[in-house]
Write a protein that holds these residues in place. Structure first.
Motif, PDB file in Angstrom:
ATOM      1  N   ILE A   6       0.849  -1.209   0.000  1.00  0.00           N
ATOM      2  CA  ILE A   6       0.000   0.000   0.000  1.00  0.00           C
ATOM      3  C   ILE A   6       0.882   1.256   0.000  1.00  0.00           C
ATOM      4  CG2 ILE A   6      -1.668   1.351   1.368  1.00  0.00           C
ATOM      5  CD1 ILE A   6      -2.835  -1.384   2.280  1.00  0.00           C
ATOM      6  N   GLU A   7       1.924   1.227   0.835  1.00  0.00           N
ATOM      7  CA  GLU A   7       2.835   2.386   0.894  1.00  0.00           C
ATOM      8  C   GLU A   7       3.523   2.608  -0.448  1.00  0.00           C
ATOM      9  OE1 GLU A   7       5.507   1.871   4.216  1.00  0.00           O
ATOM     10  OE2 GLU A   7       4.523   3.590   5.158  1.00  0.00           O
ATOM     11  N   ASN A   8       3.809   1.519  -1.145  1.00  0.00           N
ATOM     12  CA  ASN A   8       4.436   1.628  -2.453  1.00  0.00           C
ATOM     13  C   ASN A   8       3.521   2.372  -3.432  1.00  0.00           C
ATOM     14  OD1 ASN A   8       6.701   1.203  -3.872  1.00  0.00           O
ATOM     15  ND2 ASN A   8       6.423  -1.006  -4.097  1.00  0.00           N
ATOM     16  N   VAL A   9       2.236   2.044  -3.379  1.00  0.00           N
ATOM     17  CA  VAL A   9       1.261   2.745  -4.232  1.00  0.00           C
ATOM     18  C   VAL A   9       1.211   4.222  -3.833  1.00  0.00           C
ATOM     19  CG1 VAL A   9      -1.177   2.916  -4.867  1.00  0.00           C
ATOM     20  CG2 VAL A   9      -0.129   0.666  -4.548  1.00  0.00           C
ATOM     21  N   GLU A  10       1.152   4.467  -2.520  1.00  0.00           N
ATOM     22  CA  GLU A  10       1.082   5.858  -2.037  1.00  0.00           C
ATOM     23  C   GLU A  10       2.321   6.651  -2.467  1.00  0.00           C
ATOM     24  OE1 GLU A  10      -1.139   6.171   2.098  1.00  0.00           O
ATOM     25  OE2 GLU A  10       0.482   4.695   2.171  1.00  0.00           O
ATOM     26  N   ALA A  11       3.506   6.005  -2.350  1.00  0.00           N
ATOM     27  CA  ALA A  11       4.748   6.683  -2.733  1.00  0.00           C
ATOM     28  C   ALA A  11       4.699   7.052  -4.213  1.00  0.00           C
ATOM     29  CB  ALA A  11       5.944   5.786  -2.442  1.00  0.00           C
ATOM     30  N   GLY A  12       4.235   6.112  -5.050  1.00  0.00           N
ATOM     31  CA  GLY A  12       4.130   6.371  -6.489  1.00  0.00           C
ATOM     32  C   GLY A  12       3.218   7.561  -6.770  1.00  0.00           C
ATOM     33  N   LEU A  13       2.086   7.613  -6.057  1.00  0.00           N
ATOM     34  CA  LEU A  13       1.134   8.712  -6.273  1.00  0.00           C
ATOM     35  C   LEU A  13       1.723  10.048  -5.794  1.00  0.00           C
ATOM     36  CD1 LEU A  13      -2.128   6.854  -5.118  1.00  0.00           C
ATOM     37  CD2 LEU A  13      -1.541   7.545  -7.459  1.00  0.00           C
ATOM     38  N   PHE A  14       2.399   9.996  -4.645  1.00  0.00           N
ATOM     39  CA  PHE A  14       3.009  11.219  -4.103  1.00  0.00           C
ATOM     40  C   PHE A  14       4.067  11.755  -5.076  1.00  0.00           C
ATOM     41  CE2 PHE A  14       6.269  13.525  -1.864  1.00  0.00           C
ATOM     42  CZ  PHE A  14       5.564  14.380  -1.035  1.00  0.00           C
ATOM     43  N   LEU A  15       4.929  10.846  -5.573  1.00  0.00           N
ATOM     44  CA  LEU A  15       6.017  11.288  -6.458  1.00  0.00           C
ATOM     45  C   LEU A  15       5.477  11.789  -7.796  1.00  0.00           C
ATOM     46  CD1 LEU A  15       8.657   8.495  -5.672  1.00  0.00           C
ATOM     47  CD2 LEU A  15       8.552  10.831  -4.769  1.00  0.00           C
ATOM     48  N   GLU A  16       4.367  11.184  -8.250  1.00  0.00           N
ATOM     49  CA  GLU A  16       3.717  11.635  -9.484  1.00  0.00           C
ATOM     50  C   GLU A  16       3.157  13.061  -9.285  1.00  0.00           C
ATOM     51  OE1 GLU A  16       3.821   9.762 -12.296  1.00  0.00           O
ATOM     52  OE2 GLU A  16       2.947  11.529 -13.266  1.00  0.00           O
ATOM     53  N   ALA A  17       2.526  13.281  -8.133  1.00  0.00           N
ATOM     54  CA  ALA A  17       1.964  14.606  -7.832  1.00  0.00           C
ATOM     55  C   ALA A  17       3.090  15.645  -7.764  1.00  0.00           C
ATOM     56  CB  ALA A  17       1.197  14.558  -6.508  1.00  0.00           C
ATOM     57  N   LEU A  18       4.189  15.273  -7.110  1.00  0.00           N
ATOM     58  CA  LEU A  18       5.335  16.188  -6.991  1.00  0.00           C
ATOM     59  C   LEU A  18       5.887  16.537  -8.370  1.00  0.00           C
ATOM     60  CD1 LEU A  18       7.543  17.567  -5.214  1.00  0.00           C
ATOM     61  CD2 LEU A  18       8.751  15.368  -5.204  1.00  0.00           C
ATOM     62  N   HIS A  19       5.987  15.519  -9.221  1.00  0.00           N
ATOM     63  CA  HIS A  19       6.530  15.745 -10.560  1.00  0.00           C
ATOM     64  C   HIS A  19       5.595  16.623 -11.395  1.00  0.00           C
ATOM     65  CE1 HIS A  19       7.337  14.331 -14.839  1.00  0.00           C
ATOM     66  NE2 HIS A  19       8.364  15.071 -14.494  1.00  0.00           N
ATOM     67  N   GLN A  20       4.296  16.269 -11.401  1.00  0.00           N
ATOM     68  CA  GLN A  20       3.363  17.024 -12.258  1.00  0.00           C
ATOM     69  C   GLN A  20       3.157  18.454 -11.754  1.00  0.00           C
ATOM     70  OE1 GLN A  20      -0.153  15.386 -13.832  1.00  0.00           O
ATOM     71  NE2 GLN A  20       0.644  13.297 -13.898  1.00  0.00           N
ATOM     72  N   ARG A  21       3.175  18.627 -10.440  1.00  0.00           N
ATOM     73  CA  ARG A  21       2.895  19.956  -9.884  1.00  0.00           C
ATOM     74  C   ARG A  21       4.121  20.865  -9.923  1.00  0.00           C
ATOM     75  NH1 ARG A  21       1.975  24.305  -8.698  1.00  0.00           N
ATOM     76  NH2 ARG A  21       0.756  25.227  -6.997  1.00  0.00           N
ATOM     77  N   HIS A  22       5.325  20.296  -9.642  1.00  0.00           N
ATOM     78  CA  HIS A  22       6.513  21.151  -9.465  1.00  0.00           C
ATOM     79  C   HIS A  22       7.675  20.793 -10.389  1.00  0.00           C
ATOM     80  CE1 HIS A  22       4.744  22.937  -5.857  1.00  0.00           C
ATOM     81  NE2 HIS A  22       4.463  21.721  -5.437  1.00  0.00           N
ATOM     82  N   GLY A  23       7.573  19.698 -11.144  1.00  0.00           N
ATOM     83  CA  GLY A  23       8.647  19.337 -12.084  1.00  0.00           C
ATOM     84  C   GLY A  23       9.803  18.574 -11.452  1.00  0.00           C
ATOM     85  N   TYR A  24       9.800  18.376 -10.148  1.00  0.00           N
ATOM     86  CA  TYR A  24      10.862  17.569  -9.519  1.00  0.00           C
ATOM     87  C   TYR A  24      10.551  16.097  -9.727  1.00  0.00           C
ATOM     88  CZ  TYR A  24      13.116  21.473  -7.143  1.00  0.00           C
ATOM     89  OH  TYR A  24      13.805  22.623  -6.868  1.00  0.00           O
ATOM     90  N   ASP A  25      11.487  15.376 -10.367  1.00  0.00           N
ATOM     91  CA  ASP A  25      11.196  13.993 -10.737  1.00  0.00           C
ATOM     92  C   ASP A  25      12.021  13.000  -9.913  1.00  0.00           C
ATOM     93  OD1 ASP A  25      10.390  11.716 -11.905  1.00  0.00           O
ATOM     94  OD2 ASP A  25      10.963  12.250 -13.952  1.00  0.00           O
ATOM     95  N   PHE A  26      11.416  12.464  -8.880  1.00  0.00           N
ATOM     96  CA  PHE A  26      12.080  11.448  -8.047  1.00  0.00           C
ATOM     97  C   PHE A  26      11.505  10.061  -8.345  1.00  0.00           C
ATOM     98  CE2 PHE A  26      12.801  15.322  -5.541  1.00  0.00           C
ATOM     99  CZ  PHE A  26      14.113  15.165  -5.112  1.00  0.00           C
ATOM    100  N   ARG A  27      10.735   9.925  -9.456  1.00  0.00           N
ATOM    101  CA  ARG A  27      10.033   8.661  -9.701  1.00  0.00           C
ATOM    102  C   ARG A  27      10.978   7.507  -9.976  1.00  0.00           C
ATOM    103  NH1 ARG A  27       6.213  10.476 -14.417  1.00  0.00           N
ATOM    104  NH2 ARG A  27       8.243  11.338 -15.033  1.00  0.00           N
ATOM    105  N   ASN A  28      12.163   7.816 -10.519  1.00  0.00           N
ATOM    106  CA  ASN A  28      13.098   6.727 -10.837  1.00  0.00           C
ATOM    107  C   ASN A  28      14.263   6.653  -9.861  1.00  0.00           C
ATOM    108  OD1 ASN A  28      11.823   7.341 -13.791  1.00  0.00           O
ATOM    109  ND2 ASN A  28      12.307   5.195 -13.426  1.00  0.00           N
ATOM    110  N   TYR A  29      14.001   7.024  -8.626  1.00  0.00           N
ATOM    111  CA  TYR A  29      15.004   6.823  -7.579  1.00  0.00           C
ATOM    112  C   TYR A  29      14.768   5.431  -6.998  1.00  0.00           C
ATOM    113  CZ  TYR A  29      16.630  11.679  -7.592  1.00  0.00           C
ATOM    114  OH  TYR A  29      17.189  12.877  -7.944  1.00  0.00           O
ATOM    115  N   SER A  30      15.815   4.876  -6.413  1.00  0.00           N
ATOM    116  CA  SER A  30      15.693   3.544  -5.836  1.00  0.00           C
ATOM    117  C   SER A  30      14.558   3.557  -4.803  1.00  0.00           C
ATOM    118  CB  SER A  30      17.046   3.173  -5.241  1.00  0.00           C
ATOM    119  OG  SER A  30      16.882   2.544  -4.026  1.00  0.00           O
TER     120      SER A  30
END
Ligand code: SAM
Length: 294
Positions: A6-30
């Protein structure tokens, strides 16, 4: 679904929101270390879950610096891996002298520890004036600290020991003055340095560099992002330019291995060559020793 899934799904959604809203892309970090950092951020901000932070990342601009700071690992030290700085002084600088002027890029410079260390080496080798240095990081908070060149006095003992092991020619104290529990680095060390934001995950090449240091940064990325960044670093180097990675990092995929020949195996220092010479170098091994093809 267990809690980690569940946390993995939440992390994916959080990082997607961060990327789309502010352009910071942490989606492909370990993902494992990203989860740890997100959990810590949730604990610090009192959020009951990772997904509970999504509204803040979307609507509260003041939350952004805290997020970027929490997600980037800024651990560093001056003359980190003294043996590497010895190789820089004794092998890389003499090689770079063959170029009339030299452009250097520190990618992922954190608070500038590595930048001031290299500046000291260049100064002691009488080479600083021929160098233009760019120092970049995605985290604006650490970049401001790097520009100020102020470090905690508690770190001086370690930095002094590292400097000596790295073959320092003077006293480390010649390069700073102490003030109110901090040390302030000599401003002449950053005379030829430009500190600027640059994100390796989303920004473009830094053209025609003679030396690129990207140490202890790739370890935080997944394979896909590592490949992207290695290609970016290769494209940012001039022919014959030098790439320095961290001690636990490697060139990875075929494209990077076709672009670089080993310059110093132990400290992961590479020289950009054309693909045919990279292959010949691999067949012969470094310094002409029998290599993998022999
Ligand atoms: C562990 S520090 C390494 C600092 C220094 N290079 C060293 O070896 O001591 C990693 C640095 O990389 C930066 N970083 C992480 N992801 C980055 C990215 N996508 N673009 C630029 N810098 C990044 C972090 O903010 C952090 O300052």
């Amino acid at each position: 679904m267990d809690q980690t899934a569940i946390e993995n799904v939440e992390a994916g959604l959080f990082l997607e929101a961060l990327h789309q809203r502010h352009g910071y892309d942490f989606r492909n970090y370990s993902r494992a270390s990203m989860l740890r950092r997100l959990r810590r951020l949730a604990e610090k901000t009192g959020a009951p879950s990772l997904s509970a932070m999504i509204p803040s990342v979307l609507h509260d601009r003041a939350f952004l610096p805290e997020v970027v700071d929490a997600l980037s690992v800024n651990v560093s030290e001056m003359f980190r891996d003294p043996g590497f700085f010895r190789v820089l002084r004794e092998e890389v600088v003499p090689y770079l002298r063959t170029f009339p002027f030299v452009k250097i890029w520190h990618a992922g410079c954190s608070r500038g520890e590595e930048v001031y260390s290299l500046a000291i080496v260049l100064r002691e080798e009488g080479f600083y004036e021929r160098c233009t240095i760019f120092a970049t990081d995605l985290n604006p908070v650490v970049l401001e600290q790097a520009k100020a060149g102020i470090f905690p006095v508690e770190a001086v003992r370690l930095h002094t020991a590292n400097y000596q092991m790295a073959g320092g020619r003077a006293a480390f104290s010649d390069y700073y003055h102490a003030s109110y529990g901090s040390v302030i680095m000599d401003s002449s060390l950053r005379q030829n340095v430009t500190f600027a934001p640059h994100n390796l995950a989303t920004d473009g090449v830094f053209g025609e560099m003679h030396l690129v240091l990207c140490r202890n940064v790739l370890i935080y990325f997944d394979r896909t992002l590592q490949e992207r960044v290695l290609a970016l670093l290769a494209d940012s180097l001039t022919h014959g330019g030098i790439l320095a990675l961290g001690g636990k990092e490697s060139l990875g995929g075929q494209r990077a291995r076709d672009t670089f020949a080993e310059f110093d195996r132990k400290w992961r220092v590479y020289k950009k060559v054309d693909p045919a010479s990279a292959q010949a170098h691999r067949r012969a091994g470094p310094d002409g020793a029998p290599g993998e093809g022999a």
